[in-house]
Design a protein around this motif. Structure first.
Motif, mmCIF file in Angstrom:
data_model
loop_
_atom_site.group_PDB
_atom_site.id
_atom_site.type_symbol
_atom_site.label_atom_id
_atom_site.label_comp_id
_atom_site.label_asym_id
_atom_site.label_seq_id
_atom_site.Cartn_x
_atom_site.Cartn_y
_atom_site.Cartn_z
ATOM 1 N N HIS A 134 0.819 -1.203 0.000
ATOM 2 C CA HIS A 134 0.000 0.000 0.000
ATOM 3 C C HIS A 134 0.861 1.265 0.000
ATOM 4 O O HIS A 134 0.526 2.259 -0.619
ATOM 5 C CB HIS A 134 -0.921 0.002 1.219
ATOM 6 N N LYS B 126 1.046 4.648 -2.215
ATOM 7 C CA LYS B 126 1.017 5.990 -1.659
ATOM 8 C C LYS B 126 2.182 6.822 -2.183
ATOM 9 O O LYS B 126 2.042 8.011 -2.428
ATOM 10 C CB LYS B 126 1.056 5.944 -0.125
ATOM 11 N N LEU C 187 -20.794 9.136 -14.801
ATOM 12 C CA LEU C 187 -21.124 9.887 -13.583
ATOM 13 C C LEU C 187 -20.771 11.382 -13.739
ATOM 14 O O LEU C 187 -19.863 11.691 -14.482
ATOM 15 C CB LEU C 187 -20.432 9.302 -12.345
ATOM 16 N N PRO C 188 -21.410 12.337 -13.087
ATOM 17 C CA PRO C 188 -22.523 12.104 -12.159
ATOM 18 C C PRO C 188 -23.810 11.689 -12.873
ATOM 19 O O PRO C 188 -24.027 12.031 -14.021
ATOM 20 C CB PRO C 188 -22.713 13.474 -11.507
ATOM 21 N N ARG C 189 -24.617 10.947 -12.116
ATOM 22 C CA ARG C 189 -25.902 10.453 -12.608
ATOM 23 C C ARG C 189 -27.036 11.271 -12.005
ATOM 24 O O ARG C 189 -26.975 11.621 -10.825
ATOM 25 C CB ARG C 189 -26.041 9.008 -12.163
ATOM 26 N N PHE D 296 -19.803 2.292 -10.436
ATOM 27 C CA PHE D 296 -18.907 2.727 -9.356
ATOM 28 C C PHE D 296 -17.550 2.012 -9.455
ATOM 29 O O PHE D 296 -16.516 2.591 -9.137
ATOM 30 C CB PHE D 296 -19.560 2.543 -7.982
ATOM 31 N N ALA E 91 -15.753 4.089 -11.929
ATOM 32 C CA ALA E 91 -15.181 5.313 -11.337
ATOM 33 C C ALA E 91 -13.861 5.003 -10.641
ATOM 34 O O ALA E 91 -12.882 5.741 -10.766
ATOM 35 C CB ALA E 91 -16.170 5.934 -10.348
ATOM 36 N N LYS E 92 -13.821 3.881 -9.920
ATOM 37 C CA LYS E 92 -12.600 3.478 -9.227
ATOM 38 C C LYS E 92 -11.468 3.194 -10.212
ATOM 39 O O LYS E 92 -10.299 3.499 -9.936
ATOM 40 C CB LYS E 92 -12.892 2.237 -8.377
ATOM 41 N N LEU F 236 -8.860 5.819 -11.021
ATOM 42 C CA LEU F 236 -7.661 5.934 -10.189
ATOM 43 C C LEU F 236 -6.494 5.181 -10.818
ATOM 44 O O LEU F 236 -5.380 5.719 -10.952
ATOM 45 C CB LEU F 236 -7.970 5.372 -8.799
ATOM 46 N N GLU G 122 4.149 19.968 4.579
ATOM 47 C CA GLU G 122 2.755 19.700 4.296
ATOM 48 C C GLU G 122 2.013 21.015 4.422
ATOM 49 O O GLU G 122 2.156 21.714 5.423
ATOM 50 C CB GLU G 122 2.241 18.707 5.340
ATOM 51 N N ASN H 96 -6.500 9.593 3.449
ATOM 52 C CA ASN H 96 -5.935 8.320 3.050
ATOM 53 C C ASN H 96 -5.245 7.643 4.234
ATOM 54 O O ASN H 96 -4.436 8.234 4.921
ATOM 55 C CB ASN H 96 -4.985 8.507 1.882
ATOM 56 N N CYS H 97 -5.598 6.411 4.465
ATOM 57 C CA CYS H 97 -5.171 5.646 5.639
ATOM 58 C C CYS H 97 -3.654 5.564 5.765
ATOM 59 O O CYS H 97 -2.995 4.970 4.913
ATOM 60 C CB CYS H 97 -5.748 4.239 5.543
ATOM 61 N N PRO H 98 -3.067 6.151 6.778
ATOM 62 C CA PRO H 98 -1.617 6.043 6.941
ATOM 63 C C PRO H 98 -1.208 4.633 7.373
ATOM 64 O O PRO H 98 -1.877 4.003 8.190
ATOM 65 C CB PRO H 98 -1.306 7.043 8.054
ATOM 66 N N GLU I 17 -2.826 11.880 4.269
ATOM 67 C CA GLU I 17 -2.875 12.760 3.119
ATOM 68 C C GLU I 17 -4.334 13.151 2.943
ATOM 69 O O GLU I 17 -5.208 12.282 2.913
ATOM 70 C CB GLU I 17 -2.389 11.987 1.905
ATOM 71 N N SER J 221 -19.680 17.529 -8.198
ATOM 72 C CA SER J 221 -20.756 17.075 -9.074
ATOM 73 C C SER J 221 -22.130 17.351 -8.480
ATOM 74 O O SER J 221 -23.139 17.272 -9.178
ATOM 75 C CB SER J 221 -20.599 15.583 -9.345
ATOM 76 N N ASP K 234 -24.327 9.110 -4.262
ATOM 77 C CA ASP K 234 -23.435 8.850 -5.386
ATOM 78 C C ASP K 234 -22.069 9.485 -5.158
ATOM 79 O O ASP K 234 -21.033 8.890 -5.470
ATOM 80 C CB ASP K 234 -24.049 9.394 -6.690
ATOM 81 N N ARG L 192 -20.192 7.246 -2.776
ATOM 82 C CA ARG L 192 -19.758 5.978 -3.391
ATOM 83 C C ARG L 192 -18.584 6.193 -4.339
ATOM 84 O O ARG L 192 -17.751 5.312 -4.524
ATOM 85 C CB ARG L 192 -20.925 5.329 -4.137
ATOM 86 N N THR L 193 -18.517 7.364 -4.953
ATOM 87 C CA THR L 193 -17.383 7.664 -5.836
ATOM 88 C C THR L 193 -16.140 7.973 -5.005
ATOM 89 O O THR L 193 -15.067 7.415 -5.229
ATOM 90 C CB THR L 193 -17.728 8.867 -6.733
ATOM 91 N N GLY M 115 -13.959 5.293 -3.192
ATOM 92 C CA GLY M 115 -13.009 4.529 -3.994
ATOM 93 C C GLY M 115 -11.591 5.066 -3.902
ATOM 94 O O GLY M 115 -10.637 4.377 -4.223
ATOM 95 N N TYR M 116 -11.444 6.301 -3.469
ATOM 96 C CA TYR M 116 -10.124 6.939 -3.405
ATOM 97 C C TYR M 116 -9.667 7.221 -1.976
ATOM 98 O O TYR M 116 -8.659 7.895 -1.780
ATOM 99 C CB TYR M 116 -10.134 8.261 -4.188
ATOM 100 N N ASP N 288 -9.773 6.401 2.634
ATOM 101 C CA ASP N 288 -9.889 5.451 3.733
ATOM 102 C C ASP N 288 -10.927 5.893 4.757
ATOM 103 O O ASP N 288 -11.421 5.094 5.533
ATOM 104 C CB ASP N 288 -8.532 5.284 4.425
#
Lengths: 313, 313, 313
Positions: A58, A62, A266-268, A285, A288-289, A292, B67, C5-7, C67, C79, C88, C91-92, C95-96, C98
């Protein structure tokens, strides 16, 4: 415009396609990509996706994220408000960055920026012009969900006249074999002749129809899009009519083949009803991911070019 | 206001001028700097520049970036919109930061913030007041491009009445020997008496002229500035006349000595024509890049003060 | 919404309360917390505070910062402006990210977002609804400043009808023993019956009074709040009257017991005079700083849940 500072990891890690030069120095429009190049980008995006699933890796992911300086409202708060040209903004910003990702309200702005820049520029949408990273993530999603891009049937639904994503997608699908497209659009926003002519020249079969249920039952991919209110100015009657015409709902889903998927950039709004979201065939969805992974792959591939440039100079 | 979190590297690395105390705890106005201090800042900025060229050291540079938490539009989105005083905002923000870089629409705001803060404050422009980091990068650029700050001839062109950068630059040049200044300004925006009196008191020669070609042929540095529309309110006729009067174009460049340079604080409108950009004497984008090194140097030097403070408390 | 974002550090470090499951997967409203849970959060916040004082451990603290991708003005630039639903968007964005920290103008938005999300959601204020992290930092501050939460007397002053912080605080104080509350509010913004009934049901003593000096002399904590202009629409006369009624000034401070403190959720207008700031009993900027520790503790505790989820799936 916002900036992306080149992460060390990208510079140091050997590329998955080591030795092979990445031929682009900017990403401006869908026309730049052929199937070989799409394949290479997909490979790197797949590596990114695998990395994310591996918790130990991970932090590599990052590391790739770099450091981003962003402006949400450059039109009001950047020097552009004082009359600075886009070229001058780019020449200033590139002094602090490794790559520029530009979203702009004016068609052609990305090409203009790339001409001024000595670092890579990625077009993140320039007005009614192109949005190539969206098109790339769309074909990547089809590859991931259906397993192939040759020999597929795709229904393009909604605003086919103004939707830049659907036009770019049609363009990219023209690179593959045995593709058949169905255009399902309200009369006022039908697919334009330039794309139809292009597809015909590439031996891509296409037909126009208003039978969404029939298309749903035949296609591997149903690509739904939003009817954009701003295209109708004060003709709210036309907008209302166009918007309600082709809705993907549970009834439509029941006609899909089990391996088929519904996509949407999207957007919907209500062109896909929310009760469809839990259907495993509703892939928007996940799509959308995938944005990335595709964008990480492009950053990785473009920054290699930059690093090479830097070593030469 | 936006915040800068103190990077560890800065705390741990020995300073290039170890043992010597940096005398400032805030950067508020050009008047704070004498030539010794300018020399020390230039040394650190030079180290920053060298680091960037060394690819292996790139991550050290990145470490210095720290940062940053930023707000583009604090007037609308911060608590200031609810009537909070600047002092209260500073006292809240300093709990989460190591240094505060403040851009504010009100003259004197930086001094006010520094009085309230227990951490360093850098003035990044307070309305029509001061913009000291711009002035510092201007003299740093002259040092880098011409090789000296003593015994130089500098032409200041454009809006000399309202331009805070040109006023601060005149102030800093007063610290050096054998400097001669030429003021080339439309009648409505001539250099004001306070700066003229200051220069005279420092034995700096100056003269006013409207012969830009003659100035171009004599000077080491031609410093062009933008005529700011907002200074003319509804007198668009005066604005148009002032704006068109002194343009740096290819013809002007042909009169420059080969070692001379044209500077501009940017953004530029049409007071320097774009066909000049490719001329090696056009140094304004290199000047913009120097802003990075000067500001990094200030962060490094000010954060040392802070770290010392932290260890004492 | 903005993302965190999960450190890695959080994932790898054993928790201070290892083995014990953190029972929440989202932070939506004050009602979710009982005294045991508050105690556990306070423990973690205390660890964060200790870490910051230890210079060598500063980078651990920085590692926890992760981050952050933020948007200041999602109403205009996300959006959502095109009509996308909150579900929505969530949910989007998930995906990016944590964890999602949501500030929204609509009451109930956080609960709605948490229902849609598969990652933790922290409510950072949803309109006139809840603002639970403010309530948590308030009780944490009382614990730190007074040394206990049982057997305390607290004066709540100002807008008790609309102030969400004061209402949440009353709620949380209901979890402790021997608490006595004094309500000091202008007539138009008195404490509402739902909170009074809740307190009565929890055997918390309360009384309404307009004698601020008497309250100041009796209480351990005086919690002052801002009268919000926007609650009075065009009744500026009522606003002016309410705003001037209960001011904490030097005279008020002179009546405080030496161990007592004045708190305020900030921003402040003139309901606490600035000459009070230097008084050691003025604890509102220390309170603001505690927000950092409480929010770090919540991030740490919630991300553990997420990481467990990730390992299971």
């Amino acid at each position: 415009p916002w900036q992306f500072n080149c992460p060390q990891k990208i510079r140091q890690n050997p590329s998955s396609s080591a030795g092979q030069r990445f031929p682009l120095s900017d990403v401006i429009e869908a026309q730049q990509f052929d199937r070989d190049l799409l394949g290479r980008i997909f490979d790197v995006a797949g590596v990114m996706e695998d990395l994310e699933k591996d918790t130990d890796a991970h932090n590599i992911l990052k590391g790739l994220a770099g450091e981003v300086l962003t402006t949400e409202n450059a039109r009001e708060f950047s020097s552009a408000a004082k009359g600075e040209t886009l070229e001058d903004t780019i020449r200033t910003v590139e002094g602090y960055s490794d790559i520029i990702v530009l979203r702009h309200f004016k068609s052609g702005a990305a090409k203009q920026a790339a001409a001024a820049a000595t670092i890579p520029v990625i077009n993140a949408g320039d007005g009614p012009g192109q949005h190539p990273t969206q098109a790339l993530l769309d074909v990547y999603t089809i590859q991931r969900e259906i397993g192939r891009l040759d020999d597929i049937k795709v229904g393009l639904v909604g605003d086919l006249a103004n939707g830049r994503t659907v036009r770019s997608l049609a363009y990219l699908l023209g690179k593959y074999h045995g593709v058949k497209l169905f255009f399902v659009a309200p009369d006022v926003v039908k697919m334009k002749d330039d794309i139809k002519d292009y597809l015909t020249s590439k031996d891509v079969e296409w037909e126009e129809t208003s039978d969404l249920m029939d298309v749903a039952s035949k296609c591997d991919v149903v690509y739904q899009t939003r009817i954009q209110r701003e295209r109708f100015s004060d003709r709210t009657d036309l907008y209302a009519e166009a918007r309600g015409k082709f809705i993907v709902d549970k009834h439509t889903m029941s006609r899909l083949q089990s391996h088929a998927v519904v996509l949407h950039p999207l957007p919907r709004l209500d062109e896909i009803t929310v009760d469809v979201d839990s259907d495993p065939c509703a892939a928007y969805f996940r799509q959308a991911k995938n944005g990335l992974y595709i964008r990480m792959a492009l950053l990785k591939l473009l920054l290699k070019v930059r690093c090479r440039r830097a070593f030469k100079s």
